[in-house]
Design a protein around this motif. Structure first.
Motif, PDB file in Angstrom:
ATOM      1  N   ASP A   1       0.873  -1.178   0.000  1.00 10.41           N
ATOM      2  CA  ASP A   1       0.000   0.000   0.000  1.00 10.41           C
ATOM      3  C   ASP A   1       0.905   1.220   0.000  1.00 10.41           C
ATOM      4  O   ASP A   1       1.611   1.468   0.990  1.00 10.41           O
ATOM      5  CB  ASP A   1      -0.883   0.024   1.256  1.00 10.41           C
ATOM      6  CG  ASP A   1      -2.028  -0.963   1.161  1.00 10.41           C
ATOM      7  OD1 ASP A   1      -2.610  -1.088   0.071  1.00 10.41           O
ATOM      8  OD2 ASP A   1      -2.317  -1.632   2.177  1.00 10.41           O
TER       9      ASP A   1
ATOM     10  N   LYS B   1       2.037   4.855   0.456  1.00  5.16           N
ATOM     11  CA  LYS B   1       1.598   5.993   1.280  1.00  5.16           C
ATOM     12  C   LYS B   1       2.139   7.306   0.713  1.00  5.16           C
ATOM     13  O   LYS B   1       1.441   8.311   0.697  1.00  5.16           O
ATOM     14  CB  LYS B   1       2.074   5.817   2.732  1.00  5.16           C
ATOM     15  CG  LYS B   1       1.633   4.509   3.375  1.00  5.16           C
ATOM     16  CD  LYS B   1       0.123   4.444   3.577  1.00  5.16           C
ATOM     17  CE  LYS B   1      -0.295   3.144   4.252  1.00  5.16           C
ATOM     18  NZ  LYS B   1      -1.745   2.967   4.260  1.00  5.16           N
TER      19      LYS B   1
ATOM     20  N   GLY C   1       5.807   2.788   1.569  1.00  8.84           N
ATOM     21  CA  GLY C   1       4.485   2.300   1.967  1.00  8.84           C
ATOM     22  C   GLY C   1       4.578   1.179   2.979  1.00  8.84           C
ATOM     23  O   GLY C   1       5.614   0.963   3.613  1.00  8.84           O
TER      24      GLY C   1
ATOM     25  N   ASN D   1      -1.855   4.004  -5.540  1.00 11.17           N
ATOM     26  CA  ASN D   1      -2.116   3.597  -4.151  1.00 11.17           C
ATOM     27  C   ASN D   1      -1.580   2.214  -3.817  1.00 11.17           C
ATOM     28  O   ASN D   1      -1.540   1.832  -2.657  1.00 11.17           O
ATOM     29  CB  ASN D   1      -3.620   3.661  -3.858  1.00 11.17           C
ATOM     30  CG  ASN D   1      -4.404   2.662  -4.675  1.00 11.17           C
ATOM     31  OD1 ASN D   1      -3.983   2.264  -5.772  1.00 11.17           O
ATOM     32  ND2 ASN D   1      -5.543   2.237  -4.169  1.00 11.17           N
TER      33      ASN D   1
ATOM     34  N   ASP E   1       7.036   9.607   4.823  1.00 14.38           N
ATOM     35  CA  ASP E   1       7.069  10.719   3.852  1.00 14.38           C
ATOM     36  C   ASP E   1       8.513  11.137   3.564  1.00 14.38           C
ATOM     37  O   ASP E   1       8.881  11.391   2.416  1.00 14.38           O
ATOM     38  CB  ASP E   1       6.204  11.906   4.314  1.00 14.38           C
ATOM     39  CG  ASP E   1       6.514  12.408   5.712  1.00 14.38           C
ATOM     40  OD1 ASP E   1       7.345  11.784   6.423  1.00 14.38           O
ATOM     41  OD2 ASP E   1       5.937  13.444   6.113  1.00 14.38           O
TER      42      ASP E   1
ATOM     43  N   ASP F   1       1.251  12.815  -1.209  1.00 16.93           N
ATOM     44  CA  ASP F   1       0.548  12.004  -0.215  1.00 16.93           C
ATOM     45  C   ASP F   1      -0.419  11.102  -0.971  1.00 16.93           C
ATOM     46  O   ASP F   1      -1.528  11.516  -1.333  1.00 16.93           O
ATOM     47  CB  ASP F   1      -0.197  12.918   0.775  1.00 16.93           C
ATOM     48  CG  ASP F   1      -0.787  12.123   1.925  1.00 16.93           C
ATOM     49  OD1 ASP F   1      -0.938  10.894   1.780  1.00 16.93           O
ATOM     50  OD2 ASP F   1      -1.091  12.742   2.967  1.00 16.93           O
TER      51      ASP F   1
ATOM     52  N   ARG G   1      -2.079   8.657  -0.018  1.00 12.97           N
ATOM     53  CA  ARG G   1      -3.262   8.202   0.728  1.00 12.97           C
ATOM     54  C   ARG G   1      -4.480   8.990   0.291  1.00 12.97           C
ATOM     55  O   ARG G   1      -5.619   8.600   0.527  1.00 12.97           O
ATOM     56  CB  ARG G   1      -3.038   8.413   2.238  1.00 12.97           C
ATOM     57  CG  ARG G   1      -1.854   7.604   2.778  1.00 12.97           C
ATOM     58  CD  ARG G   1      -1.491   8.014   4.183  1.00 12.97           C
ATOM     59  NE  ARG G   1      -1.209   9.446   4.283  1.00 12.97           N
ATOM     60  CZ  ARG G   1      -0.816  10.063   5.383  1.00 12.97           C
ATOM     61  NH1 ARG G   1      -0.662   9.380   6.495  1.00 12.97           N
ATOM     62  NH2 ARG G   1      -0.586  11.359   5.389  1.00 12.97           N
TER      63      ARG G   1
END
Ligand code: NAP
Ligand code: ZN
Ligand code: ZN
Length: 348
Positions: free
Chosen positions: A34, A36, A67, A133, A152, A344, A346
């Motif tokens: 996933d 991020k 991620g 994503n 990040d 970002d 997400r």
């Protein structure tokens, strides 16, 4: 198949827009991540705009991926759901050639499988990158992100970090060495921080005075504005190593060759869209070297992440939403980013 959402370019002139696509289910050695955060590298801009030859479209760019593992294939041993991981510029290599066998898989003789703007072994499926994503990657090309590094800030290490770490290590930036970083953007500012952490004396060679204060805060010892040739003359025969991250052919390499000591090396990292014209005299007269370097191998990328975790070396970032990417590209081109945009993911 896994449904994925991202942002993609459909042509060299289209810009980026929301895009839905599919990722394959994980094979036995693959990891589903996933995503991020994803950094914006200047290479993304070169490729989105077909500046290095015709690109593949639709293109979901992004090779500074951070991620969390969602699930793993049946035979994966290195990772498990919940692990903090990253993916960089390539997702496979031949694993057999002389370079791969020495952990120099970034120099694979068969060519690496680029994370995006490349085609799968089936000859037709396009690989898609990190402005999305979710991604599915072989565990051998997944990196572990130390817990000390927030996701990040980890993202830009996967390209900008390793691309500077590798030549700094190879050409032995260390205590007692004088290192010049030419161009202080996403790559260059990581060069400043890593070279300083390795103990070298660091000088930023920048085309304006705007970044002086930042450079000194990041650990640089000197800051030189390159457009004034008088400033450069003071540094003649000074450096053991200069790393050139400038993505433009509008610089006169001779000015910088002259700053190298006898036998010292200038390493090309930035990839301009036009060929450079070089006068070899300054190389000849002081037995200087002009070299190049591309990213780093997977083993060295892990070493770099562990080094950055241990020494608290992280990028300066500006986190943006996916719909700000086109605007961010314009700002990167104007050298108006302090110092890496991170999307970002997400929010996609
Ligand atoms: P970036 O963030 O745009 O930084 C480039 C910096 O170069 C700018 O901040 C600016 O620094 C300087 N610069 C830009 N245009 C210039 C010009 N016309 N004249 C003089 N200086 C200029 O880009 P990046 O993401 O760091 O990437 C840099 C280059 O490296 C790109 O070409 C990218 O494709 C390439 N790259 C190579 C590798 C590799 O493995 N070799 C890996 C990743 C990226 P100042 O304001 O300090 O002058
Ligand atoms: Zn990159
Ligand atoms: Zn190989």
């Amino acid at each position: 198949m896994i449904q994925a959402k991202g942002i993609a370019a459909t042509s060299a002139k289209s810009g980026l827009a929301p895009f839905s696509f599919e990722r394959r289910n994980p094979k036995e050695f693959e990891v589903v991540i996933d995503i991020k955060f994803c950094g914006i590298c200047h290479t993304d801009i070169h490729q989105v705009r077909s500046e290095w030859g015709e690109s593949y479209y639709p293109m979901v760019p992004g090779h500074e991926i951070a991620g969390i593992v969602r699930e793993v294939g049946a035979k994966v041993t290195k990772y498990k759901a919940g692990d903090q991981v990253g993916v960089g510029c390539f997702v496979d290599s031949c694993r057999e050639c002389a370079n791969c066998k020495q952990d120099l898989d970034n120099y694979c003789l068969e060519g690496v499988a680029l994370t995006y703007n490349s085609v799968e072994k089936d000859g037709k499926t396009l690989r898609q990158g990190g402005y999305s994503n979710v991604i599915v990657v072989d565990e051998n090309y997944v990196l572990r992100i130390p817990n000390a590094i927030p996701l990040d800030k980890a993202a830009p290490l996967l390209c900008a970090g390793i691309t500077l770490y590798s030549p700094l290590k190879h050409w032995k930036a260390e205590r007692g060495k004088k290192v010049g970083i030419l161009g202080m953007g996403g790559l260059g500012h990581m060069g400043v921080k890593i070279a300083a952490a390795l103990g070298a004396e660091v000088t930023v060679l920048s085309h304006s005075d705007k970044k002086r204060e930042d450079a000194l805060k990041m650990g640089a010892h000197n800051f030189v504005v390159t457009k004034n040739s008088e400033n450069l003359k003071k540094y003649a025969n000074y450096f053991d190593l200069i790393i050139n991250t400038v993505p433009s052919a509008d610089i006169k390499m001779e000015d910088f060759f002259n700053l190298l000591k006898l036998d010292a090396t200038l390493v090309a990292i930035g990839v301009p869209d036009k060929a450079l014209t070089i006068n070899p005299s300054p190389l000849i007269m002081m037995r200087r070297n002009y070299a190049g370097s591309v990213i780093g191998g997977i083993r060295e990328t892990q070493e770099m992440l562990d080094f950055c975790g241990k020494h608290n070396v992280v990028p300066e970032i500006e986190v943006i939403t996916p719909n700000q990417v086109n605007e961010a590209y314009e700002r990167v081109i104007k050298s108006d980013v302090r110092y890496r945009f991170v999307i970002d993911m997400r929010l996609i």
